[in-house]
Structures are given as C-alpha cells and as structure tokens.
Design a protein around this motif. Structure first.
Motif, PDB file in Angstrom:
ATOM      1  N   ARG A 297      34.763  17.044  33.946  1.00 12.72           N
ATOM      2  CA  ARG A 297      34.931  18.266  34.723  1.00 12.72           C
ATOM      3  C   ARG A 297      35.576  17.949  36.056  1.00 12.72           C
ATOM      4  N   GLN A 298      36.230  18.953  36.602  1.00 14.80           N
ATOM      5  CA  GLN A 298      36.888  18.790  37.887  1.00 14.80           C
ATOM      6  C   GLN A 298      36.677  20.043  38.729  1.00 14.80           C
TER       7      GLN A 298
ATOM      8  N   GLN B  75      38.186  17.986  44.156  1.00 12.32           N
ATOM      9  CA  GLN B  75      37.484  16.768  43.761  1.00 12.32           C
ATOM     10  C   GLN B  75      38.185  16.112  42.574  1.00 12.32           C
ATOM     11  N   GLU B  76      37.840  14.859  42.337  1.00 13.44           N
ATOM     12  CA  GLU B  76      38.400  14.147  41.203  1.00 13.44           C
ATOM     13  C   GLU B  76      37.673  14.537  39.915  1.00 13.44           C
ATOM     14  N   ARG B  77      38.338  14.310  38.817  1.00  5.77           N
ATOM     15  CA  ARG B  77      37.719  14.578  37.520  1.00  5.77           C
ATOM     16  C   ARG B  77      36.552  13.609  37.324  1.00  5.77           C
ATOM     17  N   GLU B  78      35.424  14.114  36.842  1.00  3.79           N
ATOM     18  CA  GLU B  78      34.248  13.277  36.662  1.00  3.79           C
ATOM     19  C   GLU B  78      33.691  13.431  35.256  1.00  3.79           C
TER      20      GLU B  78
ATOM     21  N   ALA C  30      33.132  24.175  37.714  1.00  4.20           N
ATOM     22  CA  ALA C  30      34.293  23.295  37.595  1.00  4.20           C
ATOM     23  C   ALA C  30      35.131  23.743  36.400  1.00  4.20           C
TER      24      ALA C  30
END
Length: 124
Positions: A38-39, A43-46, A92
């Motif tokens: 998810r992003q 923010q960065e994709r996690e 997200a």
C-alpha cells in the motif's frame, strides 16, 4: 504475459471491514506468490501481506497482523485481502504484485507484475 488487477476498494468507517480482490491473468497461477502493498499520499509503498503459490505460506506486516487476512483461490486465479477493524492509518492505495519465483517476501523489488491499485479510505 501476466497481468494483475485489484478491486474492492472504497470508503469504510473506522473499525469496519472491507475485502480487496486481486485477479491474476495468465498461466500457472499456483507457481506465483502474491503480495499486497500500500502507498499513502506522500509516503513510500509499504508491504502489507504475502501468500505463497500453494497458499500455505503467509507473511504479514506487524501493523496489520491479527486484523488482515490474505487468502487465495487457485481455481479462480484470485487473491483476497480481508481487512477487519480498519484504522485511519490503513488509508492508502492498495496494490497487488505477483512473483514468478514464489518467494512470498516483503520486498517490493521482488515482484515483477503490478496492478493499477485500488483506493481504500477509512473515515473516522
């Protein structure tokens, strides 16, 4: 050529539930591990969760463990993410990725095939 497509996102209230779906288009689905990432804005994709090709291996990020469940139906070429007791921080765009080497890892660089994402918004 392998493609994946996410669906099922939407607006959900804090504490509610939602089920995301990832459709796999291609051959030999049961040889691919699939993961959800998810992003959030800015923010960065996690990593969220991953499942092995056979469906017997599961990996979750600590932030969703005990709330989210990843599953798959190899007969339908589908992977699901059941999201329970959602929180505002779960808001997200959710993506699914497929890994032809079935590593079911939390590293997004290991996944070769990505969908366009589906938006999940949790309202308080």
């Amino acid at each position: 050529q392998v493609q994946v497509a996410e669906s099922g996102g939407g607006l959900v209230q804090d504490g509610g539930s939602l089920r995301l779906a990832c459709e796999f288009i291609g051959r030999s689905f049961d040889t691919y591990s699939v993961a959800w990432f998810r992003q959030a804005p800015g923010q960065e994709r996690e990593f969220v969760a991953a499942i092995s090709g056979s469906g017997t291996g599961h990996l979750y990020d600590e932030s969703v463990k005990d709330r989210f469940i990843i599953s798959r139906d190899n007969g339908k070429n589908m992977v699901y993410l059941q999201m329970n007791n959602v929180k505002s921080e779960d808001t997200a765009v959710y993506y699914c990725g497929a890994d032809a080497k079935d590593r079911w890892s939390d590293g997004d660089f290991l996944y070769q095939n990505w969908g366009q994402g589906t938006q999940v918004t949790v309202s308080s």
